[in-house]
Design a protein around this motif. Structure first.
Motif, PDB file in Angstrom:
ATOM      1  N   SER A   5      18.828   5.540   9.572  1.00  0.00           N
ATOM      2  CA  SER A   5      19.668   6.607   9.694  1.00  0.00           C
ATOM      3  C   SER A   5      20.900   5.887   9.137  1.00  0.00           C
ATOM      4  O   SER A   5      21.822   5.006   9.788  1.00  0.00           O
ATOM      5  CB  SER A   5      20.123   6.794  11.188  1.00  0.00           C
ATOM      6  OG  SER A   5      20.739   8.256  11.222  1.00  0.00           O
ATOM      7  N   GLY A   6      21.162   6.017   7.680  1.00  0.00           N
ATOM      8  CA  GLY A   6      22.104   5.210   7.111  1.00  0.00           C
ATOM      9  C   GLY A   6      21.629   3.690   6.736  1.00  0.00           C
ATOM     10  O   GLY A   6      21.522   3.562   5.755  1.00  0.00           O
ATOM     11  N   LEU A   7      21.584   2.791   7.781  1.00  0.00           N
ATOM     12  CA  LEU A   7      20.884   1.638   7.557  1.00  0.00           C
ATOM     13  C   LEU A   7      19.585   1.681   8.208  1.00  0.00           C
ATOM     14  O   LEU A   7      19.424   2.540   9.131  1.00  0.00           O
ATOM     15  CB  LEU A   7      21.980   0.657   8.339  1.00  0.00           C
ATOM     16  CG  LEU A   7      23.248   0.333   7.706  1.00  0.00           C
ATOM     17  CD1 LEU A   7      24.092  -0.414   8.627  1.00  0.00           C
ATOM     18  CD2 LEU A   7      23.280  -0.036   6.266  1.00  0.00           C
ATOM     19  N   VAL A  20      17.817  -6.087   9.605  1.00  0.00           N
ATOM     20  CA  VAL A  20      18.707  -4.970   9.376  1.00  0.00           C
ATOM     21  C   VAL A  20      18.727  -4.995   7.786  1.00  0.00           C
ATOM     22  O   VAL A  20      19.316  -5.973   7.198  1.00  0.00           O
ATOM     23  CB  VAL A  20      20.135  -5.089   9.931  1.00  0.00           C
ATOM     24  CG1 VAL A  20      20.896  -3.790   9.692  1.00  0.00           C
ATOM     25  CG2 VAL A  20      19.891  -5.018  11.389  1.00  0.00           C
ATOM     26  N   ARG A  21      18.728  -3.672   7.061  1.00  0.00           N
ATOM     27  CA  ARG A  21      19.253  -3.850   5.820  1.00  0.00           C
ATOM     28  C   ARG A  21      19.736  -2.440   5.140  1.00  0.00           C
ATOM     29  O   ARG A  21      19.535  -1.332   5.904  1.00  0.00           O
ATOM     30  CB  ARG A  21      17.848  -4.406   4.886  1.00  0.00           C
ATOM     31  CG  ARG A  21      16.739  -3.008   4.876  1.00  0.00           C
ATOM     32  CD  ARG A  21      15.844  -3.460   3.841  1.00  0.00           C
ATOM     33  NE  ARG A  21      14.713  -2.264   3.755  1.00  0.00           N
ATOM     34  CZ  ARG A  21      14.789  -1.554   2.622  1.00  0.00           C
ATOM     35  NH1 ARG A  21      15.747  -1.718   1.761  1.00  0.00           N
ATOM     36  NH2 ARG A  21      13.985  -0.559   2.425  1.00  0.00           N
ATOM     37  N   ASN A  22      20.224  -2.293   4.107  1.00  0.00           N
ATOM     38  CA  ASN A  22      20.594  -0.901   3.405  1.00  0.00           C
ATOM     39  C   ASN A  22      19.460  -0.683   2.387  1.00  0.00           C
ATOM     40  O   ASN A  22      19.250  -1.285   1.343  1.00  0.00           O
ATOM     41  CB  ASN A  22      22.005  -1.392   2.760  1.00  0.00           C
ATOM     42  CG  ASN A  22      22.472  -0.066   1.958  1.00  0.00           C
ATOM     43  OD1 ASN A  22      21.628   1.069   1.926  1.00  0.00           O
ATOM     44  ND2 ASN A  22      23.639  -0.122   1.056  1.00  0.00           N
ATOM     45  N   PRO A  23      18.978   0.676   2.873  1.00  0.00           N
ATOM     46  CA  PRO A  23      17.805   1.068   1.914  1.00  0.00           C
ATOM     47  C   PRO A  23      18.078   1.290   0.499  1.00  0.00           C
ATOM     48  O   PRO A  23      17.319   1.103  -0.364  1.00  0.00           O
ATOM     49  CB  PRO A  23      17.103   2.103   2.584  1.00  0.00           C
ATOM     50  CG  PRO A  23      17.630   2.414   3.770  1.00  0.00           C
ATOM     51  CD  PRO A  23      18.992   1.450   3.921  1.00  0.00           C
ATOM     52  N   GLU A  24      19.216   1.277   0.157  1.00  0.00           N
ATOM     53  CA  GLU A  24      19.722   1.428  -1.211  1.00  0.00           C
ATOM     54  C   GLU A  24      20.042   0.481  -1.924  1.00  0.00           C
ATOM     55  O   GLU A  24      20.461   0.289  -3.254  1.00  0.00           O
ATOM     56  CB  GLU A  24      21.122   2.621  -1.017  1.00  0.00           C
ATOM     57  CG  GLU A  24      21.034   4.041  -0.266  1.00  0.00           C
ATOM     58  CD  GLU A  24      22.186   4.625  -0.369  1.00  0.00           C
ATOM     59  OE1 GLU A  24      23.251   4.367  -0.806  1.00  0.00           O
ATOM     60  OE2 GLU A  24      22.137   5.693   0.417  1.00  0.00           O
ATOM     61  N   ASP A  25      19.709  -0.819  -1.119  1.00  0.00           N
ATOM     62  CA  ASP A  25      20.147  -2.223  -1.720  1.00  0.00           C
ATOM     63  C   ASP A  25      18.822  -2.281  -2.915  1.00  0.00           C
ATOM     64  O   ASP A  25      17.842  -2.567  -2.165  1.00  0.00           O
ATOM     65  CB  ASP A  25      20.235  -3.087  -0.915  1.00  0.00           C
ATOM     66  CG  ASP A  25      20.391  -4.686  -1.478  1.00  0.00           C
ATOM     67  OD1 ASP A  25      20.096  -4.877  -2.656  1.00  0.00           O
ATOM     68  OD2 ASP A  25      20.824  -5.638  -0.680  1.00  0.00           O
ATOM     69  N   ARG A  83      29.798   6.211   3.356  1.00  0.00           N
ATOM     70  CA  ARG A  83      29.185   7.221   3.656  1.00  0.00           C
ATOM     71  C   ARG A  83      28.065   6.713   4.587  1.00  0.00           C
ATOM     72  O   ARG A  83      27.622   7.343   5.612  1.00  0.00           O
ATOM     73  CB  ARG A  83      28.633   8.084   2.471  1.00  0.00           C
ATOM     74  CG  ARG A  83      27.786   9.309   2.829  1.00  0.00           C
ATOM     75  CD  ARG A  83      27.006   9.783   1.836  1.00  0.00           C
ATOM     76  NE  ARG A  83      26.064   8.812   1.153  1.00  0.00           N
ATOM     77  CZ  ARG A  83      24.730   8.580   1.474  1.00  0.00           C
ATOM     78  NH1 ARG A  83      24.201   9.141   2.359  1.00  0.00           N
ATOM     79  NH2 ARG A  83      24.158   7.658   0.820  1.00  0.00           N
ATOM     80  N   THR A  84      27.341   5.700   4.227  1.00  0.00           N
ATOM     81  CA  THR A  84      26.236   5.157   4.856  1.00  0.00           C
ATOM     82  C   THR A  84      26.615   4.636   6.094  1.00  0.00           C
ATOM     83  O   THR A  84      25.858   4.847   7.200  1.00  0.00           O
ATOM     84  CB  THR A  84      25.508   4.078   4.008  1.00  0.00           C
ATOM     85  OG1 THR A  84      24.960   4.837   2.974  1.00  0.00           O
ATOM     86  CG2 THR A  84      24.349   3.399   4.767  1.00  0.00           C
ATOM     87  N   LYS A  86      29.085   5.519   8.216  1.00  0.00           N
ATOM     88  CA  LYS A  86      29.531   6.664   8.928  1.00  0.00           C
ATOM     89  C   LYS A  86      28.121   7.125   9.517  1.00  0.00           C
ATOM     90  O   LYS A  86      28.083   7.537  10.501  1.00  0.00           O
ATOM     91  CB  LYS A  86      30.375   7.762   8.249  1.00  0.00           C
ATOM     92  CG  LYS A  86      31.782   7.179   8.037  1.00  0.00           C
ATOM     93  CD  LYS A  86      32.604   8.512   7.059  1.00  0.00           C
ATOM     94  CE  LYS A  86      33.850   7.839   6.759  1.00  0.00           C
ATOM     95  NZ  LYS A  86      34.709   8.855   6.150  1.00  0.00           N
ATOM     96  N   LEU A  87      27.111   7.447   8.772  1.00  0.00           N
ATOM     97  CA  LEU A  87      26.043   7.891   9.023  1.00  0.00           C
ATOM     98  C   LEU A  87      25.229   6.887  10.193  1.00  0.00           C
ATOM     99  O   LEU A  87      24.597   7.502  11.229  1.00  0.00           O
ATOM    100  CB  LEU A  87      24.785   8.021   7.941  1.00  0.00           C
ATOM    101  CG  LEU A  87      25.096   9.160   6.981  1.00  0.00           C
ATOM    102  CD1 LEU A  87      24.154   8.907   5.766  1.00  0.00           C
ATOM    103  CD2 LEU A  87      24.627  10.642   7.736  1.00  0.00           C
ATOM    104  N   PHE A  88      25.470   5.573   9.821  1.00  0.00           N
ATOM    105  CA  PHE A  88      24.725   4.802  10.878  1.00  0.00           C
ATOM    106  C   PHE A  88      25.699   4.671  12.336  1.00  0.00           C
ATOM    107  O   PHE A  88      24.907   4.786  13.357  1.00  0.00           O
ATOM    108  CB  PHE A  88      25.194   3.297  10.379  1.00  0.00           C
ATOM    109  CG  PHE A  88      24.496   2.285  11.194  1.00  0.00           C
ATOM    110  CD1 PHE A  88      23.227   2.022  11.753  1.00  0.00           C
ATOM    111  CD2 PHE A  88      25.527   1.523  11.943  1.00  0.00           C
ATOM    112  CE1 PHE A  88      22.925   0.987  12.371  1.00  0.00           C
ATOM    113  CE2 PHE A  88      25.240   0.365  12.675  1.00  0.00           C
ATOM    114  CZ  PHE A  88      23.766  -0.024  12.890  1.00  0.00           C
ATOM    115  N   VAL A  89      27.035   4.814  12.159  1.00  0.00           N
ATOM    116  CA  VAL A  89      27.822   4.802  13.385  1.00  0.00           C
ATOM    117  C   VAL A  89      27.425   6.091  14.356  1.00  0.00           C
ATOM    118  O   VAL A  89      27.072   6.176  15.333  1.00  0.00           O
ATOM    119  CB  VAL A  89      29.238   4.951  13.062  1.00  0.00           C
ATOM    120  CG1 VAL A  89      30.073   5.254  14.327  1.00  0.00           C
ATOM    121  CG2 VAL A  89      29.655   3.633  12.501  1.00  0.00           C
TER     122      VAL A  89
END
Length: 107
Positions: A5-7, A20-25, A83-84, A86-89
């Motif tokens: 969810s975001g991350l 933990v990672r950013n799937p967009e990375d 944006r990501t 904020k989604l995570f938070v």
């Protein structure tokens, strides 16, 4: 078991850590976090006490406490965008990641 969810966060039973990672990375970089640190991190995000480093749209989240635990050290941070983040938070506030911190107690 993972949550996105975001991350993205995934608990690895074998190593006993949360990755933990950013799937967009595109380079698939991640950081690893102990369950205790993960739980404290989630609590600080929920309480509005965690402030990531921000420059423009780039958000750097430093939560690592395990960089020494691997042969090839992982970064101590995750880089994403506003944006990501904020989604995570919002997902953290809804408790979507809580069950990962409960893995050590079997809850």
């Amino acid at each position: 078991m993972g949550v996105y969810s975001g991350l993205e966060a995934e608990y690895q039973v074998r190593s006993g850590v949360v990755y933990v990672r950013n799937p967009e990375d595109r380079e698939q970089r991640c950081t690893q976090v102990s369950l205790a640190r993960w739980s404290r991190f989630l609590a600080s995000v929920k309480a509005g006490q965690f402030t990531p480093q921000q420059e423009g749209d780039v958000v750097t989240i430093t939560i690592d406490d395990q960089s020494h635990a691997t042969v090839t050290p992982l970064p101590s941070f995750v880089v994403t965008n506003r944006r990501t983040w904020k989604l995570f938070v919002k997902a953290v506030e809804r408790g979507e990641f809580d069950h990962l911190g409960n893995q050590r107690t079997g809850q």
